[in-house]
Motif scaffolding. Structure first.
Motif, PDB file in Angstrom:
ATOM      1  N   GLU A  62      33.434 -18.477  28.645  1.00 32.27           N
ATOM      2  CA  GLU A  62      34.448 -18.630  27.607  1.00 32.27           C
ATOM      3  C   GLU A  62      33.938 -17.991  26.325  1.00 32.27           C
ATOM      4  OE1 GLU A  62      34.940 -22.774  27.168  1.00 32.27           O
ATOM      5  OE2 GLU A  62      35.966 -23.080  29.091  1.00 32.27           O
ATOM      6  N   ARG A  96      33.351 -17.918  22.479  1.00 35.43           N
ATOM      7  CA  ARG A  96      33.120 -18.928  21.449  1.00 35.43           C
ATOM      8  C   ARG A  96      32.772 -18.213  20.149  1.00 35.43           C
ATOM      9  NH1 ARG A  96      31.622 -24.074  23.557  1.00 35.43           N
ATOM     10  NH2 ARG A  96      33.095 -24.463  25.268  1.00 35.43           N
ATOM     11  N   GLU A 117      25.550 -21.869  25.248  1.00 24.74           N
ATOM     12  CA  GLU A 117      26.269 -21.017  24.302  1.00 24.74           C
ATOM     13  C   GLU A 117      25.284 -20.109  23.579  1.00 24.74           C
ATOM     14  OE1 GLU A 117      29.372 -21.571  20.522  1.00 24.74           O
ATOM     15  OE2 GLU A 117      28.755 -23.289  21.749  1.00 24.74           O
ATOM     16  N   VAL A 149      37.399 -15.976  17.266  1.00 21.08           N
ATOM     17  CA  VAL A 149      37.839 -17.095  18.102  1.00 21.08           C
ATOM     18  C   VAL A 149      37.378 -18.388  17.453  1.00 21.08           C
ATOM     19  CG1 VAL A 149      37.765 -18.172  20.372  1.00 21.08           C
ATOM     20  CG2 VAL A 149      37.694 -15.673  20.172  1.00 21.08           C
ATOM     21  N   SER A 150      38.304 -19.288  17.201  1.00 21.93           N
ATOM     22  CA  SER A 150      37.976 -20.597  16.629  1.00 21.93           C
ATOM     23  C   SER A 150      38.058 -21.651  17.729  1.00 21.93           C
ATOM     24  CB  SER A 150      38.936 -20.955  15.491  1.00 21.93           C
ATOM     25  OG  SER A 150      38.873 -19.994  14.449  1.00 21.93           O
ATOM     26  N   THR A 151      37.196 -22.658  17.633  1.00 22.09           N
ATOM     27  CA  THR A 151      37.153 -23.719  18.637  1.00 22.09           C
ATOM     28  C   THR A 151      37.617 -25.030  18.015  1.00 22.09           C
ATOM     29  OG1 THR A 151      35.319 -22.647  19.786  1.00 22.09           O
ATOM     30  CG2 THR A 151      35.716 -24.971  20.265  1.00 22.09           C
ATOM     31  N   THR A 185      38.930 -13.042  28.095  1.00 20.54           N
ATOM     32  CA  THR A 185      38.727 -14.026  27.034  1.00 20.54           C
ATOM     33  C   THR A 185      39.913 -13.983  26.076  1.00 20.54           C
ATOM     34  OG1 THR A 185      37.585 -12.464  25.583  1.00 20.54           O
ATOM     35  CG2 THR A 185      36.240 -13.678  27.179  1.00 20.54           C
ATOM     36  N   LYS A 201      29.662 -16.334  23.223  1.00 16.92           N
ATOM     37  CA  LYS A 201      30.275 -16.801  24.468  1.00 16.92           C
ATOM     38  C   LYS A 201      29.598 -18.081  24.913  1.00 16.92           C
ATOM     39  CE  LYS A 201      27.176 -14.092  27.461  1.00 16.92           C
ATOM     40  NZ  LYS A 201      26.387 -13.541  26.362  1.00 16.92           N
ATOM     41  N   CYS A 202      30.216 -18.712  25.886  1.00 20.42           N
ATOM     42  CA  CYS A 202      29.667 -19.921  26.497  1.00 20.42           C
ATOM     43  C   CYS A 202      29.743 -19.749  28.010  1.00 20.42           C
ATOM     44  CB  CYS A 202      30.449 -21.156  26.052  1.00 20.42           C
ATOM     45  SG  CYS A 202      30.011 -22.655  26.961  1.00 20.42           S
ATOM     46  N   GLN A 252      40.221 -23.006  22.519  1.00 16.95           N
ATOM     47  CA  GLN A 252      39.859 -21.770  21.828  1.00 16.95           C
ATOM     48  C   GLN A 252      41.127 -21.123  21.296  1.00 16.95           C
ATOM     49  OE1 GLN A 252      36.714 -19.404  23.937  1.00 16.95           O
ATOM     50  NE2 GLN A 252      37.292 -20.776  25.607  1.00 16.95           N
TER      51      GLN A 252
END
Length: 691
Positions: free
Chosen positions: A671, A673, A636, A480-482, A402, A677-678, A438
């Protein structure tokens, strides 16, 4: 006693003596000035000194004042008045007067004040003499002294200026400065550097548009003045056109029409070995005095030390720049669904090479990783550390970690290196089919996004400590920014050299950069060049790396193409609603042929999230456009623990969830998030008729 020429009176015995008393005795007359009447008697020699005929002089002191420039008369009157007032017995001064033809000449006057018993001044008697020849010699000496001071000053100032010259071109620019060469009378210069095998490389060509063919590269054995001084280690002073033509018949025909009449060629010697030669070319000189030659030789010695430093600097800089360029990606891979432009610009003035870098990493599932970073320092060590970090980040990303894990592991790697350097970095992992990006930031500047209409905005991203420091202080949890990148939008990653300016803070630099992007070219390559050119124009002292990533496709709002449902723990109604949402999406988006597979896989993902995490889940269904149409289901949750496939026993009632998803879906993955996570899976579905 010195007898007066008229009146029978003599000069006093205490008349001041000096070197002037022996000068031009045949041109020294006397005067007798009665202060009460104002009349001043001049003897014939005094009249001759002042270029007066006896019949034209009326005996008045005021008449003499009229023959002087007003400022001279005022100065002399002030001197006499001061002597009379302060009780002085003597005064003396040089002064200028006008001859009969109107020209100015110099004379010298000395006076002795006679007083009565009370000290009241009665008369002044004295001498006046011709000082033209004396002052001409004195002026020549003063001019010679001034010339020596100017030339010595030029050597000193040139040496001081050369102390700030880093490159060979800097040295040439300092020497070409008109304020330096004009004091030596030189109109231009040539310079050659000695290379291996006795080759001489011409690096300064002399007068503009005056390049002599065949002289770019010459040899120490050639019949050129530059070759001669390098070969003999002695300066060569060419004092006339004839000297030039006779001594260098090969060179002279090419420069005969340039107005060059003399030249001084100086060997550049450093550490007892020649490194090149300098030639000063003159258009209005004949000959060189011994003193001028000494000054020029001293100048050559100073220039040689600066040239040697510059050569070493250029070599080190070229080595470091080559090292850095070798460690940057040699080419940027073609990434389906994206257009990418990268630039690196080193700051050559005032700095060594730096540790800025970029990288583009193709990843499975239509994803791409974009990296921008900056290692602390500006030297070969920074470039070496940069190369290792780039390789490590690429490896960790390619292994499928990740984004947060990639950054954390890179920080640990840097901390364990034998170096005290740290690095700022930003890693963005973009899914080009969905536009989800991400972003993980380690002490680096925030990214920008340029919209389809050209507007640009800063994207605030939560960040952690720089690489190396986060491992040292045990703070490896990178948030972590989306960010969502719509088709046509551009993500801008860059190093701080693009926004840092002397005298301004980071926010001002970010505002300036935002404006440059908004008004810059739409083409990515031209935009990247434009940003680097602006840095060059303002004289940036730091390296700059830029990475621009634009998502392909026209801007199409995804209305009706995305459904989302939040499911809380122990909420059967929300779970039924989520299943109904997936079933409705399958029918609405024409995926009925795979309805059972999609619903079963989605149900497994939702169940796993609710059973194995402490919080709820967010279920999202969307259609992905592209070469092939796909339906994507995302679940998510708030747990960072990664799911893993387990083998279920013959009587086991669990452990088959991810195995089923792997069998049913065309592709699936995980992923990061934020703090969770997602888990997602995708299914290829047929295009609708007419789509």
């Amino acid at each position: 006693m010195v007898e007066r020429a008229a009146g029978g009176q003599s000069l006093p015995d205490d008349w001041p003596a000096g070197p002037e008393a022996s000068l031009a005795l045949n041109r020294m007359g006397s005067f007798d000035w009665d202060l009460a009447s104002g009349r001043c008697h001049l003897d014939p020699i005094a009249l001759d000194v002042l270029d007066l005929r006896p019949e034209e002089y009326d005996g008045r002191r005021a008449f003499l004042a009229e023959r002087m420039p007003s400022e001279e008369a005022a100065r002399l009157d002030a001197l006499v008045a001061s002597a009379l007032k302060n009780g002085s017995d003597h005064y003396g001064s040089y002064f200028r007067f006008r001859r009969g033809d109107g020209s100015l000449a110099w004379a010298h006057s000395q006076g002795h004040v006679r007083r009565d018993g009370t000290g009241r001044p009665l008369r002044i008697i004295g001498i006046v003499r011709d000082a033209a020849e004396e002052l001409a010699d004195h002026a020549a000496r003063l001019e010679a002294d001034a010339s020596r001071r100017r030339q010595t000053g030029v050597v000193d100032s040139t040496t001081a200026a050369l102390a700030h010259a880093r490159t060979v071109q800097d040295v040439i620019d300092v020497l070409r400065d008109v304020h330096g060469l004009e004091h030596f009378g030189a109109t231009s210069l040539v310079m050659g550097l000695l290379e291996a095998g006795g080759r001489i490389h011409l690096v300064a060509e002399g007068p503009q548009e005056a390049f002599v063919p065949g002289t770019r590269w010459t040899h120490v054995d050639d019949q050129y003045p530059m070759s001669e001084v390098i070969r003999t280690l002695a300066p060569r002073f060419i004092e006339s056109r004839e000297d030039f033509a006779d001594s260098y018949p090969i060179l002279w025909p090419h420069i005969r029409g340039l107005g060059i009449v003399a030249a001084a060629y100086l060997p550049l010697i450093a550490q007892a070995r020649p490194i090149g030669a300098l030639g000063l070319l003159y258009s209005d000189r004949t000959g060189f005095s011994a003193e001028e030659r000494n000054v020029l030789v001293a100048l050559g010695s100073s220039i040689a030390q600066s040239v040697q430093r510059a050569i070493l600097y250029d070599q080190e800089h070229d080595l470091a720049e080559g090292l850095q360029q070798a460690m940057l990606p040699r080419r940027i891979p073609e990434v389906p669904g994206a257009q990418i432009a990268v630039r690196y610009r080193s700051a050559r003035l005032g700095r060594d090479i730096g540790g800025d870098w970029y990288d583009v990493i193709p990843l499975p599932g239509g994803r791409v990783g974009a990296v921008i970073g900056d290692v602390q320092g500006h030297d070969t060590d920074a470039a070496a550390v940069m190369g290792q970090l780039r390789i490590v980040l690429r490896a960790y990303a390619a292994e499928g970690h990740t984004p947060a894990t990639v950054m954390a592991r890179a920080s640990v790697f840097l901390d364990e290196l034998d170096t005290d350097r740290f690095a700022t970095c930003l890693y963005a992992e973009a899914d080009l089919s969905t536009g989800v990006v991400q972003v993980v930031r380690a002490g680096h500047v925030d990214p920008l996004i340029r919209d389809n209409d050209g507007s640009c905005r800063r994207v605030p991203v939560d960040g952690g400590l720089p690489l190396g420091l986060s491992a040292e202080f045990g703070r490896l949890d990178y948030p972590v920014s989306t960010v969502e990148l719509d088709p046509g939008q551009t993500l801008l990653l860059y190093t701080d050299g693009l926004v840092e300016q002397p005298g301004s803070d980071l926010d001002e630099g970010m505002q300036l950069l935002t404006g440059l992007v908004e008004h810059g070219p739409r083409d990515l390559g031209r935009l990247a060049d434009h940003l680097c050119d602006v840095v060059d124009e303002r004289g940036g002292e730091d390296d700059v790396a830029v990475l621009l990533l634009r998502r392909w496709g026209a801007f199409i709002p995804q209305t009706g193409g995305r459904l989302q449902q939040e499911v809380a723990q122990n909420d059967p109604e929300a779970l039924r609603s989520a299943r109904h949402m997936v079933r409705s999406a399958v029918r609405a988006w024409g995926a009925g042929q795979r309805a059972d597979e999609i619903e079963l896989a989605a149900d497994e993902l939702i169940t796993n999230a609710l059973m194995h995490t402490e919080g709820g889940a967010i279920v999202t269904a969307r259609v992905l456009t592209g070469p092939e149409r796909r339906l994507r289901v995302e679940v998510e949750d708030g747990s960072s623990a990664l799911p893993r496939r387990r083998e279920a026993g013959e009587s086991g009632v669990s452990g088959r969830g991810l195995l089923l998803v792997d069998l049913l879906a065309d592709t699936w993955g995980v992923e990061a998030r934020g703090s969770g996570k997602c888990v997602w899976c995708e299914f290829r579905v047929p295009n609708r008729p007419g789509a």
